[in-house]
Design a protein around this motif. Structure first.
Motif, PDB file in Angstrom:
ATOM      1  N   THR A   1      68.652  37.217 -56.283  1.00  0.00           N
ATOM      2  CA  THR A   1      68.615  36.003 -55.456  1.00  0.00           C
ATOM      3  C   THR A   1      68.541  36.303 -53.965  1.00  0.00           C
ATOM      4  OG1 THR A   1      71.033  35.860 -55.329  1.00  0.00           O
ATOM      5  CG2 THR A   1      69.960  34.778 -57.199  1.00  0.00           C
TER       6      THR A   1
ATOM      7  N   SER B   1      76.408  30.610 -58.779  1.00  0.00           N
ATOM      8  CA  SER B   1      76.328  30.063 -57.427  1.00  0.00           C
ATOM      9  C   SER B   1      77.739  29.863 -56.889  1.00  0.00           C
ATOM     10  CB  SER B   1      75.603  28.721 -57.450  1.00  0.00           C
ATOM     11  OG  SER B   1      76.378  27.762 -58.144  1.00  0.00           O
TER      12      SER B   1
ATOM     13  N   ASN C   1      76.160  35.810 -46.027  1.00  0.00           N
ATOM     14  CA  ASN C   1      75.014  35.172 -45.396  1.00  0.00           C
ATOM     15  C   ASN C   1      74.914  35.522 -43.914  1.00  0.00           C
ATOM     16  OD1 ASN C   1      73.993  33.894 -47.681  1.00  0.00           O
ATOM     17  ND2 ASN C   1      75.356  32.146 -47.450  1.00  0.00           N
TER      18      ASN C   1
ATOM     19  N   LYS D   1      66.121  37.473 -52.103  1.00  0.00           N
ATOM     20  CA  LYS D   1      64.891  36.994 -51.462  1.00  0.00           C
ATOM     21  C   LYS D   1      64.993  35.507 -51.145  1.00  0.00           C
ATOM     22  CE  LYS D   1      61.052  35.973 -53.565  1.00  0.00           C
ATOM     23  NZ  LYS D   1      59.790  36.001 -54.319  1.00  0.00           N
ATOM     24  N   ASP D   2      65.474  34.715 -52.114  1.00  0.00           N
ATOM     25  CA  ASP D   2      65.610  33.276 -51.870  1.00  0.00           C
ATOM     26  C   ASP D   2      66.589  33.011 -50.733  1.00  0.00           C
ATOM     27  OD1 ASP D   2      63.828  32.760 -53.905  1.00  0.00           O
ATOM     28  OD2 ASP D   2      65.379  32.386 -55.414  1.00  0.00           O
ATOM     29  N   SER D   3      67.678  33.751 -50.701  1.00  0.00           N
ATOM     30  CA  SER D   3      68.663  33.572 -49.636  1.00  0.00           C
ATOM     31  C   SER D   3      68.081  33.985 -48.284  1.00  0.00           C
ATOM     32  CB  SER D   3      69.918  34.391 -49.935  1.00  0.00           C
ATOM     33  OG  SER D   3      70.524  33.970 -51.133  1.00  0.00           O
TER      34      SER D   3
ATOM     35  N   ALA E   1      62.900  27.159 -46.019  1.00  0.00           N
ATOM     36  CA  ALA E   1      62.556  26.434 -47.252  1.00  0.00           C
ATOM     37  C   ALA E   1      61.833  25.106 -47.024  1.00  0.00           C
ATOM     38  CB  ALA E   1      63.808  26.222 -48.097  1.00  0.00           C
TER      39      ALA E   1
ATOM     40  N   GLN F   1      65.784  31.229 -47.142  1.00  0.00           N
ATOM     41  CA  GLN F   1      66.316  29.881 -47.287  1.00  0.00           C
ATOM     42  C   GLN F   1      66.155  29.013 -46.029  1.00  0.00           C
ATOM     43  OE1 GLN F   1      69.190  28.231 -45.979  1.00  0.00           O
ATOM     44  NE2 GLN F   1      68.719  26.426 -47.258  1.00  0.00           N
ATOM     45  N   PRO F   2      66.367  29.516 -44.819  1.00  0.00           N
ATOM     46  CA  PRO F   2      66.197  28.658 -43.642  1.00  0.00           C
ATOM     47  C   PRO F   2      64.772  28.128 -43.478  1.00  0.00           C
ATOM     48  CG  PRO F   2      67.463  30.619 -43.080  1.00  0.00           C
ATOM     49  CD  PRO F   2      66.903  30.846 -44.448  1.00  0.00           C
TER      50      PRO F   2
ATOM     51  N   ARG G   1      67.724  39.236 -41.332  1.00  0.00           N
ATOM     52  CA  ARG G   1      66.577  38.347 -41.197  1.00  0.00           C
ATOM     53  C   ARG G   1      66.024  38.382 -39.771  1.00  0.00           C
ATOM     54  NH1 ARG G   1      69.046  33.918 -41.894  1.00  0.00           N
ATOM     55  NH2 ARG G   1      68.975  33.955 -44.176  1.00  0.00           N
TER      56      ARG G   1
END
Length: 463
Positions: free
Chosen positions: A65, A19, A131, A67-69, A75, A72-73, A138
């Motif tokens: 990671t 991370s 990001n 997909k998680d990123s 979440a 993330q907004p 996204r």
């Protein structure tokens, strides 16, 4: 390839799995240890780490990671449970997986390919740079999903094909919520930024959360339902949602006033929190080793019901009373299946006959049923099991006394393999006694067991 380039490539590969915080910590550690006497290899590793984090050899995003990123907004609005009936605005994690699969394998294969293959990934000088690029993807993906959903809705057959490709009607409903949520996120982030990370009941964090939420709802009334879900994502207790409802009803605790106010949405979400607990418990029952999690969920369910009903008189509102009663019946029905045969389970776990010792599964099932019964005894007011528990607990206590006395007497008279089987069953007896009567009583049972085991008969000697 030079040694420096080789080390740098290895460092970059290693940092890909960390991370941002871990990378920064690693760099600080290396810089602290790399004093003037550091050898050439240590300096080379430090320089490679600095370059990998700050320079041209930037860290590549890890496909595992991405997909998680990407999500993330969203979440705060993604939950692991699939609720029936669903709570609009909460998106099931299972649907997130299906939407991701559709985007990456059907709708936008080419656009996602660079993010899914490490060797095709473009380097990024900073995490923020990565990001930002993922944010562009996204926005494009949500827009494409919305376009395809709108196009499919115009033709029944096309819509059916779209639903099948996406993963089902539940996924479609969650996808539509995600599309709607994407457009509201900039506004909702204003609330999320002002809410405490953890909102505790009767704490300054709760007062701050109530003030900020009421101000937000008055400013953005169209985002009322999502505001309630945002608060639920930060508040461990449903009492916070109930007190926000009271604040939106101008602190009038008359339930009819709350029903007419915007606070009604926060009450609905509080009951959905209870529904999540029921759903989790139903899933935990499938795990034979999930007793601790089941006990925790019973406590969580009890606290959720008690917290909201402790603030609001929901029994005075027909609609809310009906929903709460349905949730009580659902949870009670599941628990009833788990404790209904407790006496028979105790008998099976504590009955030992020659050649037929109790199986490990029988001991586990008895302990599970008794533990659940005792947990329910502490949570009767949140369940519809008061009469059953009141009747069943004395029967269990009597069964343990009778079966336990018989088992210890057998232990005193037995020897060999039969003695070993009885002793194993007595361990179960001690565990059940601790659950039912407490540790002090269980200690007395253990002492009686040990005395009986020591006084067993011995075979005569022929020497």
């Amino acid at each position: 390839m030079s040694q420096g380039r080789l080390i740098q490539d290895k460092v970059v590969s290693y940092l890909n799995g960390l991370s941002p915080g871990a990378r920064a910590l690693l760099l600080r550690t290396l810089e602290t240890k790399a004093g003037g006497e550091a050898d050439a290899e240590a300096r080379l590793i430090l320089d490679a780490t600095r370059t990998a984090i700050h320079g041209n050899g930037a860290v590549l995003p890890d496909p595992a990671t991405v997909k998680d990123s990407f999500f993330q907004p969203f979440a705060p609005f993604v939950i692991p449970e699939t609720l029936t009936p669903r709570q609009p605005g909460w998106i099931a994690a299972q649907s997130i997986d299906a939407i991701w699969t559709y985007l990456t394998r059907v709708a936008m294969t080419e656009q996602f390919r660079p993010w899914l293959h490490p060797h095709a990934l473009r380097g990024y000088s900073t995490e923020r740079h990565m990001n930002d690029n993922l944010g562009v993807l996204r926005s494009a993906a949500v827009g494409e999903l919305a376009r395809q959903a709108a196009a499919a809705a115009e033709h029944p057959k096309k819509l059916q094909r779209f639903i099948v490709a996406l993963g089902g009607e539940e996924v479609l409903r969650d996808a539509m919520d995600l599309i709607d949520l994407a457009g509201r996120l900039p506004t909702l982030e204003r609330l999320l930024m002002r809410l405490p990370v953890a909102i505790q009941p009767w704490d300054p964090t709760e007062r701050l959360a109530i003030e900020q939420t009421v101000a937000f709802v008055h400013t953005y009334p169209k985002d009322l339902e999502l505001a309630a879900l945002a608060v639920a994502s930060r508040a461990p207790s449903t009492s916070t949602l109930a007190r926000v409802a009271l604040a939106l009803a101008d602190e009038d605790d008359d339930i009819a006033t709350v029903r007419r106010s915007d606070g009604r949405v926060f009450v609905d979400v509080a009951l959905s929190v209870v529904q999540r607990s029921v759903t989790r418990y139903a899933g935990l029952r499938e795990d034979p080793n999930g007793l601790d999690a089941m006990l925790q969920e019973i406590r969580r369910y009890h606290e959720a019901v008690r917290a909201v009903t402790g603030v609001l008189a929901l029994e005075e509102d027909g609609t809310w009373l009906k929903r709460l009663s349905e949730l009580r019946r659902a949870m009670s029905g599941l628990i009833l299946e788990d404790i209904g045969g407790v006496v028979a389970l105790i008998r099976a776990a504590l009955t030992v006959s020659a050649g037929h010792p109790p199986a490990e599964a029988e001991a586990r099932d008895a302990i599970r049923a008794v533990a659940l019964l005792m947990a329910v005894r502490k949570s009767k007011d949140a369940l519809a099991l008061n009469e059953l528990v009141t009747r069943l607990v004395p029967v269990v206590e009597r069964s343990l006394e009778v079966q336990g006395g018989r088992l210890i007497e057998q232990l005193r008279k037995s020897r060999g393999e039969f003695h070993a089987a009885i002793r194993a069953a007595s361990d179960t007896l001690i565990s059940l006694s601790a659950l039912t009567f407490g540790d002090e009583h269980a200690a007395l049972v253990q002492k009686s067991r040990d005395i009986a085991a020591a006084s067993r008969p011995t075979l005569p000697s022929f020497e």
